[in-house]
Scaffold this motif. Sequence first.
Motif, short mmCIF file in Angstrom:
data_model
loop_
_atom_site.label_atom_id
_atom_site.label_comp_id
_atom_site.label_asym_id
_atom_site.label_seq_id
_atom_site.Cartn_x
_atom_site.Cartn_y
_atom_site.Cartn_z
N ASP A 219 0.82 -1.21 0.00
CA ASP A 219 0.00 0.00 0.00
C ASP A 219 0.85 1.26 0.00
N THR A 220 1.98 1.22 0.70
CA THR A 220 2.82 2.41 0.84
C THR A 220 3.79 2.59 -0.33
N TYR A 221 4.42 1.51 -0.74
CA TYR A 221 5.49 1.62 -1.73
C TYR A 221 5.14 1.01 -3.10
N GLY A 222 4.02 0.30 -3.19
CA GLY A 222 3.62 -0.28 -4.46
C GLY A 222 3.99 -1.75 -4.56
N ARG A 281 20.02 -7.27 8.42
CA ARG A 281 20.01 -6.52 7.15
C ARG A 281 18.61 -5.97 6.88
N PRO A 282 18.25 -4.87 7.52
CA PRO A 282 16.93 -4.27 7.26
C PRO A 282 16.79 -3.90 5.78
N TYR A 283 15.56 -3.94 5.32
CA TYR A 283 15.30 -3.60 3.92
C TYR A 283 15.34 -2.08 3.75
N VAL A 284 16.02 -1.62 2.69
CA VAL A 284 16.13 -0.18 2.41
C VAL A 284 15.18 0.17 1.27
N SER A 289 14.16 5.14 3.67
CA SER A 289 13.70 4.56 4.93
C SER A 289 14.02 3.07 4.97
N THR A 290 14.09 2.53 6.18
CA THR A 290 14.41 1.12 6.34
C THR A 290 13.35 0.44 7.19
N ARG A 291 13.26 -0.87 7.01
CA ARG A 291 12.35 -1.66 7.83
C ARG A 291 12.92 -3.08 7.94
N THR A 292 12.90 -3.60 9.15
CA THR A 292 13.26 -5.00 9.32
C THR A 292 12.07 -5.86 8.90
#
Length: 335
Positions: A219-222, A281-284, A289-292
């Motif tokens: 929803d946020t990034y496609g 290795r959080p996703y960039v 922005s990053t998210r685990t």
Amino acid sequence: MLSSIQRADAERILSNDDVNQKRVQLSVPPIGAVLVVDDDEAARWLVVRALARSGIQTFEASNGREAVEHVLERPELIDAIVLDVMMPGLTGFEVIRHIKRIPAAANIPIILVTASATEEDDIVRGVEYGAIDYIMKPISTAVLTAKVRAACERSRAERRLRYDLRFAELHAMIDPLTGLFNRRHFESRIREASAYSKRHDQPFAIVMMDLDHFKSINDTYGHETGDHVLTQFAGAVRSVLRGEDVAFRYGGEEFVLLLRACDAQRAADVAERLQKKLRARPYVFRDGSTRTITFSAGIAAALSGEGYGHAELVSRADAALYRAKSAGRDRIAYW
């Protein structure tokens, strides 16, 4: 070695075959690879030269045992075999019988070379053993090359068909996005794992995993970013598995691990290794922005008391997964 007289005779036969001479193209790229088997060196040399002049690559064997050893060593390189019937040691018929017992060579077309047109028994027997055609001595090189070309074309066409079928089968097993096996293949592999466990009296386990809050990523990034997250997750999954373990994309953002010779505790160890890998290795995302990426997991192991059956295993792991999600996600639950 061939004597000068034998070479001259063979060259004369090749040169006098007007039909064949019209088809000779020394620069033609190989259209096939043929094993020529004959204990008579002059006869073998004649066949080899005729085929080479037609752009056909050749290998040679001077007796039946040597022929069988050659086929055993590299069957995939041979498109056809030209085989003399009467040889000391293993006869041509015995060579056919041995070759047909080699799984990778059973479909190689074999053309028999027999002494004369009166040898009908040789022809009938050869066909019964599995030869596809025959050539009479003295050999017409035009007939020889025509039959060998046809055999090579048939062999290569069948090989391409087998490859295409195998590719299609493999393609049907693979999830195109992540490269992991798909749900359909999981259903056959879990049956195999159950049978293996019964034979060896060893447990096996499955881990059902669901990525947490994955909808919010789409929803946020496609969806393109969501697909990239799934492929990265699949790569992390591969990195924590043993050689005998198998991973599947079960559907959407849900994945399954099938772990051979593994009880529930060891299965949890695998899931925890994957958690650590993802946390390290959080996703960039594109905006910086990053998210685990986290997941919830449910584990179920096949039980010896139930004969290591697989019928209820998926529903048990799914129930454990539901508990893990209900308890707050990013955790592992056992059935």
